[in-house]
Design an enzyme around this catalytic site. Structure first.
Site, short mmCIF file in Angstrom:
data_model
loop_
_atom_site.label_atom_id
_atom_site.label_comp_id
_atom_site.label_asym_id
_atom_site.label_seq_id
_atom_site.Cartn_x
_atom_site.Cartn_y
_atom_site.Cartn_z
N LYS A 151 0.83 -1.20 0.00
CA LYS A 151 0.00 0.00 0.00
C LYS A 151 0.87 1.27 0.00
O LYS A 151 2.10 1.19 0.19
CB LYS A 151 -0.93 -0.04 1.23
N TYR A 200 -12.67 -2.21 -2.26
CA TYR A 200 -13.14 -2.23 -0.87
C TYR A 200 -14.66 -2.09 -0.77
O TYR A 200 -15.18 -1.61 0.24
CB TYR A 200 -12.43 -1.14 -0.06
N HIS A 207 -1.95 -5.39 1.56
CA HIS A 207 -3.21 -6.10 1.32
C HIS A 207 -2.89 -7.47 0.75
O HIS A 207 -1.93 -7.61 -0.01
CB HIS A 207 -4.07 -5.34 0.30
N GLU A 229 -9.48 -10.58 -7.62
CA GLU A 229 -8.47 -9.52 -7.48
C GLU A 229 -7.33 -9.69 -8.50
O GLU A 229 -6.79 -8.71 -9.00
CB GLU A 229 -7.94 -9.50 -6.04
P1 TYD Z 1 -10.64 -5.72 5.73
O1 TYD Z 1 -10.96 -6.19 4.35
O2 TYD Z 1 -11.65 -5.95 6.81
O3 TYD Z 1 -9.25 -6.32 6.27
P2 TYD Z 1 -7.93 -6.88 5.54
O4 TYD Z 1 -7.24 -5.72 4.89
O5 TYD Z 1 -7.12 -7.46 6.65
O6 TYD Z 1 -8.39 -7.90 4.55
O7 TYD Z 1 -10.37 -4.15 5.70
C1 TYD Z 1 -9.75 -3.56 4.59
C2 TYD Z 1 -8.95 -2.39 5.06
O8 TYD Z 1 -9.78 -1.41 5.65
C3 TYD Z 1 -7.92 -2.72 6.15
O9 TYD Z 1 -6.74 -3.27 5.63
C4 TYD Z 1 -7.72 -1.38 6.78
C5 TYD Z 1 -9.09 -0.72 6.67
N1 TYD Z 1 -9.84 -0.80 7.94
C6 TYD Z 1 -9.88 0.32 8.76
O10 TYD Z 1 -9.31 1.37 8.43
N2 TYD Z 1 -10.58 0.25 9.94
C7 TYD Z 1 -11.21 -0.89 10.34
O11 TYD Z 1 -11.84 -0.89 11.44
C8 TYD Z 1 -11.16 -2.05 9.49
C9 TYD Z 1 -11.86 -3.31 9.88
C10 TYD Z 1 -10.47 -1.95 8.29
#
Ligand code: TYD
Length: 132
Positions: free
Chosen positions: A9, A49, A115, A126
């Site tokens: 990222k 997202y 990610h 993806e």
């Molecule tokens: P998510 O897809 O839930 O997690 P991951 O990246 O581990 O697969 O969330 C995507 C991104 O969103 C995460 O990397 C960072 C951001 N995020 C926040 O900023 N605050 C939060 O409370 C959550 C759950 C995610």
């Protein structure tokens, strides 16, 4: 063999962590099949997202993800999807344990360096989104 999609990222690139992060994946015997640097458009960040679009942090997340260049990796290896997720560490900054990428480098839940696809279905989507 499995394939998975990783994004280093914007903060990972800004903090010059690209080499060290890629080194971890190579150390784990994962193969870099394809790789490039690019910038996410707002539309693609929102699509990527989309499962979080109703969350209060969503606008911040999209701003952050489009704030600078990222590096896309297509990685291949045995059980690569699960393996890479374990190497990333937990999403929550306080739960990402030392030894994981987020656990070692991230100081924020939103700006969390990397990610990776979380399941086979998303890996397929993806990889298609960023490499095809
Ligand atoms: P998510 O897809 O839930 O997690 P991951 O990246 O581990 O697969 O969330 C995507 C991104 O969103 C995460 O990397 C960072 C951001 N995020 C926040 O900023 N605050 C939060 O409370 C959550 C759950 C995610």
């Amino acid at each position: 063999m499995e394939q998975t999609l990783v994004i280093i990222k914007p903060d990972g690139v800004r903090r010059r962590l690209v080499g060290r992060i890629i080194q971890r994946f190579e150390d784990k015997n994962l193969t870099i099949k394809e790789m490039y640097q690019g910038v996410l458009t707002e539309a693609i960040a929102q699509e990527h997202y989309a499962h979080l679009k109703d969350k209060p942090f969503f606008p911040n997340l999209v701003n952050y993800m489009t704030s600078g260049p990222v590096v896309f990796l297509l990685l291949e290896g045995k059980e690569a999807i699960t393996l890479v997720r374990q190497m990333l560490g937990a999403t929550n900054v306080l739960q990402a344990i030392p030894g994981t990428i987020r656990g070692d480098f991230a100081d924020s839940t939103t700006e969390n360096i990397v990610h990776a696809s979380d399941c086979q279905e998303n890996a397929t989507i993806e990889i298609q989104r960023f490499f095809r």
